[in-house]
Structures are given as C-alpha cells and as structure tokens.
Enzyme design. Structure first.
Site, PDB file in Angstrom:
ATOM      1  N   ARG A   1       0.837  -1.194   0.000  1.00 20.66           N
ATOM      2  CA  ARG A   1       0.000   0.000   0.000  1.00 20.66           C
ATOM      3  C   ARG A   1       0.875   1.247   0.000  1.00 20.66           C
ATOM      4  NH1 ARG A   1      -3.294  -3.126  -1.179  1.00 20.66           N
ATOM      5  NH2 ARG A   1      -5.272  -3.641  -0.155  1.00 20.66           N
ATOM      6  N   GLU A   2       0.380   2.294  -0.693  1.00 24.09           N
ATOM      7  CA  GLU A   2       0.977   3.610  -0.568  1.00 24.09           C
ATOM      8  C   GLU A   2       0.333   4.270   0.653  1.00 24.09           C
ATOM      9  OE1 GLU A   2      -0.568   2.746  -3.496  1.00 24.09           O
ATOM     10  OE2 GLU A   2       1.246   2.166  -4.576  1.00 24.09           O
TER      11      GLU A   2
ATOM     12  N   GLU B   1      -1.281  31.487   4.733  1.00 28.04           N
ATOM     13  CA  GLU B   1      -2.590  31.252   5.332  1.00 28.04           C
ATOM     14  C   GLU B   1      -3.447  32.503   5.204  1.00 28.04           C
ATOM     15  OE1 GLU B   1      -1.800  28.058   8.911  1.00 28.04           O
ATOM     16  OE2 GLU B   1      -1.518  30.172   9.351  1.00 28.04           O
TER      17      GLU B   1
ATOM     18  N   ARG C   1      -8.728  25.156   0.911  1.00 23.06           N
ATOM     19  CA  ARG C   1      -8.007  23.937   1.258  1.00 23.06           C
ATOM     20  C   ARG C   1      -7.667  23.124   0.004  1.00 23.06           C
ATOM     21  NH1 ARG C   1      -5.640  23.897   5.769  1.00 23.06           N
ATOM     22  NH2 ARG C   1      -6.617  22.388   7.151  1.00 23.06           N
TER      23      ARG C   1
ATOM     24  N   ARG D   1       1.176  11.996   7.248  1.00 23.21           N
ATOM     25  CA  ARG D   1       1.047  13.395   7.641  1.00 23.21           C
ATOM     26  C   ARG D   1       1.506  13.655   9.067  1.00 23.21           C
ATOM     27  NH1 ARG D   1      -2.417  17.333   5.619  1.00 23.21           N
ATOM     28  NH2 ARG D   1      -2.827  17.854   7.789  1.00 23.21           N
TER      29      ARG D   1
ATOM     30  N   GLU E   1      -2.329   9.642   9.506  1.00 23.53           N
ATOM     31  CA  GLU E   1      -2.559  10.813  10.343  1.00 23.53           C
ATOM     32  C   GLU E   1      -3.482  10.498  11.522  1.00 23.53           C
ATOM     33  OE1 GLU E   1      -3.770  15.480   9.773  1.00 23.53           O
ATOM     34  OE2 GLU E   1      -4.862  13.989   8.604  1.00 23.53           O
TER      35      GLU E   1
ATOM     36  N   GLU F   1       3.276  31.083   5.806  1.00 29.96           N
ATOM     37  CA  GLU F   1       2.653  29.803   5.478  1.00 29.96           C
ATOM     38  C   GLU F   1       1.509  29.971   4.474  1.00 29.96           C
ATOM     39  OE1 GLU F   1       1.530  27.567   8.926  1.00 29.96           O
ATOM     40  OE2 GLU F   1       3.558  27.552   9.755  1.00 29.96           O
TER      41      GLU F   1
END
Length: 199
Positions: A40-41, A159, A68, A45, A134, A157
């Site tokens: 599996r890949e 944002e 996002r 995160r 994650e 960043e």
C-alpha cells in the site's frame, strides 16, 4: 482471536511537505492463517491537533474558513470555486518536540489571534485510515468570542483565514442538515451539542 501483524518493509516514495511511504505487510485472518503480502501507498502526515472554540456566555461556536488543497479537485469538477473554502475548527500539525497541548496553544494564537491554555481533551481519531497514518487529537476550549480576530493566518505559510462566529442554534441546525463537510467540524460539533451541552 490473536491478531498478528508483520511489516516486511517500509520505504519512502516521496518526501516533500508531506511524505508518501510504500509499505509491504501481512496480517492475520479472522478464519485463520495470514494474508498474502499487501502493498500500500501510505500518506504520512504525522499527528495534528484540532481545537473547537466555543463561547457559552454568547452562545456561539468559533470556526475558521480557508481555501483547502484537498477540496480543489471537487470544486473544479463541480465548477464551483466556493467549494474549495472549507469551514473547520482551528487545527494544525504537532511540530517535532512539541506536545499536543503546546500545539493547541500555538495554533489558536496563529489562527484565532487569542492566547488560551484551558484546553479540554475530547478524543483522538484517524480521519482516513485506508490510506493515511494521520492521527487527529481533538480538544475544545471555552473563550470570549469578542477577543478573537476577524481575519488571521501566518503570511509565511500563505494562510488566509476568516473567523466565523456561529450562534449555537445555527451551527446545530446546519449540523443536523448535513451542511458541514469536514470530519473534524462534524465530530467537534457533535461533542459540543450532544455531550457538552446535553441536558
């Protein structure tokens, strides 16, 4: 049943802002024996915190809205750019050497412009365990919503965040109507309305 897991290899396929690993493993089967080798890949995160902010005195929840990357494709397919802007609680990665509570303090200051340290632990969960490792650590914090900024985000960043104050009644109705589409938003609001505020 004794559950057994054999991880044969794990190699890095891509390393950028996030990491993709190739994992080769086997696991025990419910009816006996072991599975064949599974490859599996895995999108790695790391771990992150989510902080649901709410104001009991003013009867509102504080959420943030931002564009996002994970929503770009669906917005493009639907020819509706607005769908790329999602409504979520404050959230962010736990940096190396940082505790979850330290990450909560940092992220709330960065994304809501307010210093808090009264975080209540709710739960932790895998948002997408079929392909991502994650783990999200969900917290909540009560605050004075008059003290939060209107806009926020770290320039370095890239944002660009808008802060939204939802009256409890409106947020609960939108939750019941299925209008929120981010897992952490849904889980956080379910905790708020059906556990924290349940009478």
């Amino acid at each position: 049943m004794k559950k057994t897991l054999n991880i044969h290899s794990k190699t890095i396929a891509y390393q950028g802002f996030f990491r993709i690993e190739l994992v080769d493993f086997q696991h025990s089967l419910y009816q006996g024996g072991m599975s064949p080798n599974i490859q599996r890949e895995l999108f790695n995160r790391g771990q992150a915190v989510v902080v649901l902010l709410y104001d009991l005195a003013k009867q509102c929840v504080v959420l943030i809205e931002q564009c996002r990357a994970g929503a770009l494709d669906q917005a493009h397919k639907n020819q509706d750019d607005h769908q790329a802007w999602l409504i979520e609680p404050v959230a962010g990665m736990i940096d190396e050497g940082e505790t979850a509570l330290e990450a909560c303090e940092r992220e709330v200051l960065e994304e809501a412009g307010i210093a808090l340290n009264n975080f209540e632990y709710i739960t932790q969960f895998y948002p997408s365990p079929g392909g991502s490792s994650e783990i999200l650590h969900l917290y909540a914090a009560e605050l004075d919503s008059d003290q939060v900024a209107e806009y926020s985000g770290l320039e370095h960043e890239v944002e660009d965040i808008r802060i939204i104050r939802y009256p409890f009644d409106q947020a609960k109705q939108q939750l019941l109507n299925g209008e929120f589409n981010v897992a952490s938003t849904i889980i956080g609001l379910q905790w708020l309305f059906f556990q924290r505020l349940a009478s």
